[in-house]
Scaffold this active site. Sequence first.
Site, PDB file in Angstrom:
ATOM      1  N   GLY A   1       0.791  -1.465   0.012  1.00  0.00           N
ATOM      2  CA  GLY A   1      -0.017  -0.020  -0.153  1.00  0.00           C
ATOM      3  C   GLY A   1       0.922   0.750   0.035  1.00  0.00           C
ATOM      4  O   GLY A   1       0.428   2.091  -0.747  1.00  0.00           O
TER       5      GLY A   1
ATOM      6  N   ASP B   1      -5.818   2.025   9.927  1.00  0.00           N
ATOM      7  CA  ASP B   1      -7.636   1.570  10.316  1.00  0.00           C
ATOM      8  C   ASP B   1      -8.216   1.611  11.816  1.00  0.00           C
ATOM      9  O   ASP B   1      -8.231   2.248  12.682  1.00  0.00           O
ATOM     10  CB  ASP B   1      -7.405   0.551   9.227  1.00  0.00           C
ATOM     11  CG  ASP B   1      -9.345   0.666   9.175  1.00  0.00           C
ATOM     12  OD1 ASP B   1     -10.467   1.252  10.129  1.00  0.00           O
ATOM     13  OD2 ASP B   1     -10.401  -0.413   7.948  1.00  0.00           O
TER      14      ASP B   1
ATOM     15  N   ASP C   1       0.268   3.411   4.745  1.00  0.00           N
ATOM     16  CA  ASP C   1      -0.543   3.819   3.623  1.00  0.00           C
ATOM     17  C   ASP C   1      -1.940   4.835   4.191  1.00  0.00           C
ATOM     18  O   ASP C   1      -2.312   5.670   4.492  1.00  0.00           O
ATOM     19  CB  ASP C   1      -1.221   3.235   2.009  1.00  0.00           C
ATOM     20  CG  ASP C   1      -1.592   1.863   3.125  1.00  0.00           C
ATOM     21  OD1 ASP C   1      -1.807   1.400   4.221  1.00  0.00           O
ATOM     22  OD2 ASP C   1      -2.629   1.094   1.929  1.00  0.00           O
TER      23      ASP C   1
ATOM     24  N   ARG D   1      -4.730   0.453  -7.134  1.00  0.00           N
ATOM     25  CA  ARG D   1      -3.387   0.843  -6.828  1.00  0.00           C
ATOM     26  C   ARG D   1      -3.377   2.712  -7.079  1.00  0.00           C
ATOM     27  O   ARG D   1      -2.626   2.914  -7.015  1.00  0.00           O
ATOM     28  CB  ARG D   1      -2.760  -0.197  -6.463  1.00  0.00           C
ATOM     29  CG  ARG D   1      -3.020  -1.697  -5.456  1.00  0.00           C
ATOM     30  CD  ARG D   1      -1.186  -1.705  -5.506  1.00  0.00           C
ATOM     31  NE  ARG D   1      -1.796  -3.374  -4.036  1.00  0.00           N
ATOM     32  CZ  ARG D   1      -1.980  -3.242  -2.940  1.00  0.00           C
ATOM     33  NH1 ARG D   1      -1.933  -2.099  -1.970  1.00  0.00           N
ATOM     34  NH2 ARG D   1      -2.602  -4.277  -2.247  1.00  0.00           N
TER      35      ARG D   1
ATOM     36  N   THR E   1      -1.652  -3.829  12.449  1.00  0.00           N
ATOM     37  CA  THR E   1      -0.751  -4.171  11.992  1.00  0.00           C
ATOM     38  C   THR E   1       0.168  -3.195  12.219  1.00  0.00           C
ATOM     39  O   THR E   1       1.384  -3.518  12.625  1.00  0.00           O
ATOM     40  CB  THR E   1      -1.239  -3.315  10.182  1.00  0.00           C
ATOM     41  OG1 THR E   1      -2.470  -3.264   9.855  1.00  0.00           O
ATOM     42  CG2 THR E   1       0.047  -3.546   9.383  1.00  0.00           C
TER      43      THR E   1
HETATM   44  P1  IMP Z   1      -5.046  -1.335  10.289  1.00  0.00           P
HETATM   45  O1  IMP Z   1      -4.190  -2.881  10.760  1.00  0.00           O
HETATM   46  O2  IMP Z   1      -6.733  -2.505  10.685  1.00  0.00           O
HETATM   47  O3  IMP Z   1      -4.537  -0.765  10.550  1.00  0.00           O
HETATM   48  O4  IMP Z   1      -4.596  -2.119   8.659  1.00  0.00           O
HETATM   49  C1  IMP Z   1      -3.877  -1.604   7.675  1.00  0.00           C
HETATM   50  C2  IMP Z   1      -3.652  -2.287   6.439  1.00  0.00           C
HETATM   51  O5  IMP Z   1      -5.419  -2.130   6.094  1.00  0.00           O
HETATM   52  C3  IMP Z   1      -3.731  -0.438   5.822  1.00  0.00           C
HETATM   53  O6  IMP Z   1      -2.460  -0.698   5.960  1.00  0.00           O
HETATM   54  C4  IMP Z   1      -4.092  -0.949   3.732  1.00  0.00           C
HETATM   55  O7  IMP Z   1      -3.950  -2.015   3.067  1.00  0.00           O
HETATM   56  C5  IMP Z   1      -5.183  -1.470   4.895  1.00  0.00           C
HETATM   57  N1  IMP Z   1      -7.091  -0.636   4.863  1.00  0.00           N
HETATM   58  C6  IMP Z   1      -7.317  -0.099   6.008  1.00  0.00           C
HETATM   59  N2  IMP Z   1      -8.020   0.544   5.473  1.00  0.00           N
HETATM   60  C7  IMP Z   1      -8.348   0.851   4.079  1.00  0.00           C
HETATM   61  C8  IMP Z   1      -8.887   1.435   3.111  1.00  0.00           C
HETATM   62  O8  IMP Z   1     -10.049   2.023   3.086  1.00  0.00           O
HETATM   63  N3  IMP Z   1      -9.240   1.358   1.482  1.00  0.00           N
HETATM   64  C9  IMP Z   1      -7.626   0.061   1.694  1.00  0.00           C
HETATM   65  N4  IMP Z   1      -7.267  -0.588   1.963  1.00  0.00           N
HETATM   66  C10 IMP Z   1      -7.534  -0.303   3.655  1.00  0.00           C
HETATM   67 MG    MG Z   2      -4.157  -3.328   1.705  1.00  0.00          MG
END
Ligand code: IMP
Ligand code: MG
Length: 185
Positions: A55, A114, A111, A176, A118
């Site tokens: 990302g 959320d 990127d 992307r 991660t």
């Molecule tokens: P987290 O671990 O829930 O914070 O997710 C992080 C990863 O989920 C990011 O690096 C993205 O690859 C993916 N992600 C989270 N939200 C979105 C979105 O709105 N669109 C696309 N990818 C997302």
């Molecule tokens: Mg992704």
Amino acid sequence: MSTSSKSADPRLLGRAIKRIAFDEPTIAARVRELGDEITASYPDGDLLVLGLLKGSFIFLSDLVREIKRPLHVDFLVASSYGAGTVSSGNVHLVYDPETHLEGKHILLVEDIVDSGRTLQTLVQVLGERKPKSIAICALLHKHIAEHLSHPVQFVGFDAPHEFLVGYGLDHAEDFRHVPFVASLE
Ligand code: IMP
Ligand code: MG
């Protein structure tokens, strides 16, 4: 630029986009500001910019060109989404950088934040390798994660609570390469 003109964009597989959240000039201007902030934050020491694939690949390539000091670049992969649009929370480290982290300033480039799961996992794993410091730079932050033990120091934009694509962000690997950030219908 109207949404209807972007709907005809051949990059979008015929999918209509709900709206453009951040257009190209807006992103470019903010990336320049982030580069200045980051440059000022690291007056000395070795800086390793560590991009989370896939990302961050476009954001990182623009960002490093705005950081006006010596640095190295490496990448790692941590997947948590699969083909879905809801974060699973299962962070899986697919690739470990071979670069030594000990004694270096690490700038983790993501990127979008959320759930933040991660990043939390990565900061823990990378912290065991005795870097001098670890900071996070994310293009987008949904501000959903209130339990983050490690704050995100550099944030491009506060993101709307929608599923976003473009400028490196995907949905099932599509979109992307779209040069702006948009939400899908
Ligand atoms: P987290 O671990 O829930 O914070 O997710 C992080 C990863 O989920 C990011 O690096 C993205 O690859 C993916 N992600 C989270 N939200 C979105 C979105 O709105 N669109 C696309 N990818 C997302
Ligand atoms: Mg992704």
